[in-house]
Design a protein around this motif. Structure first.
Motif, PDB file in Angstrom:
ATOM      1  N   HIS A   1      49.913  44.299  40.295  1.00  0.00           N
ATOM      2  CA  HIS A   1      48.837  45.185  40.753  1.00  0.00           C
ATOM      3  C   HIS A   1      47.604  44.405  41.225  1.00  0.00           C
ATOM      4  O   HIS A   1      46.719  44.963  41.866  1.00  0.00           O
ATOM      5  CB  HIS A   1      48.471  46.203  39.665  1.00  0.00           C
ATOM      6  CG  HIS A   1      47.606  45.678  38.554  1.00  0.00           C
ATOM      7  ND1 HIS A   1      48.104  45.048  37.431  1.00  0.00           N
ATOM      8  CD2 HIS A   1      46.261  45.699  38.377  1.00  0.00           C
ATOM      9  CE1 HIS A   1      47.102  44.720  36.622  1.00  0.00           C
ATOM     10  NE2 HIS A   1      45.977  45.100  37.170  1.00  0.00           N
TER      11      HIS A   1
ATOM     12  N   ASN B   1      49.904  48.114  32.106  1.00  0.00           N
ATOM     13  CA  ASN B   1      49.025  47.560  33.142  1.00  0.00           C
ATOM     14  C   ASN B   1      48.839  46.058  32.966  1.00  0.00           C
ATOM     15  O   ASN B   1      48.917  45.274  33.918  1.00  0.00           O
ATOM     16  CB  ASN B   1      47.665  48.280  33.078  1.00  0.00           C
ATOM     17  CG  ASN B   1      46.570  47.588  33.884  1.00  0.00           C
ATOM     18  OD1 ASN B   1      45.960  46.633  33.411  1.00  0.00           O
ATOM     19  ND2 ASN B   1      46.324  48.061  35.082  1.00  0.00           N
TER      20      ASN B   1
ATOM     21  N   ASP C   1      40.690  48.978  36.826  1.00  0.00           N
ATOM     22  CA  ASP C   1      41.918  49.455  36.175  1.00  0.00           C
ATOM     23  C   ASP C   1      41.690  50.822  35.534  1.00  0.00           C
ATOM     24  O   ASP C   1      42.564  51.687  35.575  1.00  0.00           O
ATOM     25  CB  ASP C   1      42.367  48.461  35.096  1.00  0.00           C
ATOM     26  CG  ASP C   1      42.901  47.176  35.690  1.00  0.00           C
ATOM     27  OD1 ASP C   1      43.812  47.262  36.520  1.00  0.00           O
ATOM     28  OD2 ASP C   1      42.392  46.101  35.330  1.00  0.00           O
TER      29      ASP C   1
ATOM     30  N   HIS D   1      42.592  44.613  42.651  1.00  0.00           N
ATOM     31  CA  HIS D   1      41.471  43.692  42.418  1.00  0.00           C
ATOM     32  C   HIS D   1      41.250  42.672  43.529  1.00  0.00           C
ATOM     33  O   HIS D   1      40.992  41.489  43.236  1.00  0.00           O
ATOM     34  CB  HIS D   1      41.700  42.939  41.098  1.00  0.00           C
ATOM     35  CG  HIS D   1      42.053  43.812  39.933  1.00  0.00           C
ATOM     36  ND1 HIS D   1      41.286  44.878  39.534  1.00  0.00           N
ATOM     37  CD2 HIS D   1      43.110  43.780  39.074  1.00  0.00           C
ATOM     38  CE1 HIS D   1      41.840  45.465  38.478  1.00  0.00           C
ATOM     39  NE2 HIS D   1      42.958  44.824  38.189  1.00  0.00           N
TER      40      HIS D   1
END
Ligand code: FES
Ligand SMILES: [Fe+2]
Length: 345
Positions: A158, A152, A302, A163
């Protein structure tokens, strides 16, 4: 299946006092406590008499840990010092101990052979030991394998999706200049994004009016620690070099130094430690608090995904994964871990 001969974060320094604390690290129960002389001790959390957790006991004035059940006492080296109703202490009355060291804001533990514990291998985290600097730390408990968190933290694609309320924006994935390099057991992911709109947290914290240049330099240090040097600077100005102080200029800049370190608890649970170092001269306490709160909320986003990922993989195990270009750094890190695991086996 964990790498034993490595340093892991056992906890933040302030967590350990005269109350024994039980923590599962690499599948083993450890009791940590601070003796009256200020040292942190780490013993296997299992009394050698009838195997109850020593963490249920209490630290005595002489620095020993007394078992709650029949009162045997063990010093910080694990040696038994007292047995009720007998004066002879058998030679083998010894609890296993682990090497520990305090560095920066954390207590580090070496789960392998204590004789091999070399403190020079603890991540240096220079920004956390700087004269006059302060740090804000946090701890998350995540129901996933620790490698998912490494994966991650090394795939920034991502950010715009997970976010968007804090540090993510479309600009992160638009024409980013990306370099992945490996040096020994470390992997660096360096990304630069030019002339993009600042993400919400940076916009609020830095008061940016127009576009910015953004950088993310992420250093993975096997087995499970990271140093992040990230930030944004007014468009038209070059981001600072990784790990270097920002050059003096009038450009508006938000320059951030943070750490992440993940400690496997079991194959599917992990203690996740985060920290953010700042110079109070340049970053007033309320701004530091604002940035910390925003980023901590980001990590909680996350956690939701990581736990859903683990649950899905548990339900439907054995599937091959499709790798994409933005996985490059994560795949390098997994390769480093595989190599270390193969040396061990
Ligand atoms: S179980 Fe610890 S003293 Fe008996
Ligand atoms: Fe994230």
């Amino acid at each position: 299946m964990f790498l034993q001969d490595q340093w892991y974060v056992a906890g933040t320094r302030g967590e350990f006092g005269s109350t024994p604390l039980r923590r599962i690290i690499l599948g083993k129960a450890v009791v940590l406590f601070r003796t009256p002389d200020g040292d942190v001790a780490a013993l296997e959390d299992r009394c050698i008499h009838r195997q109850v957790p020593l963490s249920m006991g209490s630290v005595q004035e002489d620095g020993t840990l007394q078992c709650l059940y029949h009162g045997m006492k063990f010093d910080k080296t694990g040696k038994c010092r007292f047995i009720p109703e007998q004066t002879r202490i058998p030679q083998n009355a010894q609890v296993k101990t682990y090497a520990v060291a305090e560095h920066a804001e954390w207590v580090w533990i070496w789960m392998g052979d204590a004789a091999e514990a070399d403190t020079s291998r603890i991540p240096a985290y220079p920004w956390f030991v700087r004269e006059g600097w302060k740090a804000r730390t946090g701890h998350l408990y995540v129901k996933c394998n620790y490698k998912f968190i490494i994966d991650n933290l090394l795939n920034m694609a991502h950010l715009p999706y997970v976010h968007p309320r804090t540090i993510g924006s479309e600009g992160v994935i638009k024409d980013a200049k990306v370099a992945v390099t490996r040096s020994g057991n470390n992997v660096r992911l360096a990304r630069k994004m030019y002339d993009i709109e600042p993400p919400p947290t940076y916009k609020k914290a830095g008061g940016f009016e127009g576009n910015v240049n953004r950088w993310q330099t992420i250093d993975f240090m096997a087995p499970s620690s990271f140093e992040f040097h990230t930030g944004v600077i007014e468009a038209g100005h070059e981001p600072p070099l990784p790990g270097i102080d920002q050059p003096r200029s009038n450009a508006r800049i938000l320059d951030r130094h943070s750490m992440h370190s993940v400690t496997p608890e079991t194959e599917t649970t992990t203690n996740y430690f985060v920290g953010f170092a700042y110079d109070p001269e340049a970053c007033p306490p309320d701004l530091a608090e604002f940035i910390f709160e925003q980023t901590f909320a980001t990590f909680q986003e996350d956690v939701v995904l990581l736990e859903a990922q683990q649950a899905n993989m548990d339900m439907m195990p054995g599937h091959k994964q499709l790798d994409i270009v933005s996985d490059a750094a994560g795949l390098q890190a997994m390769k480093v871990l595989e190599e270390l695991e193969s040396i061990r086996s």
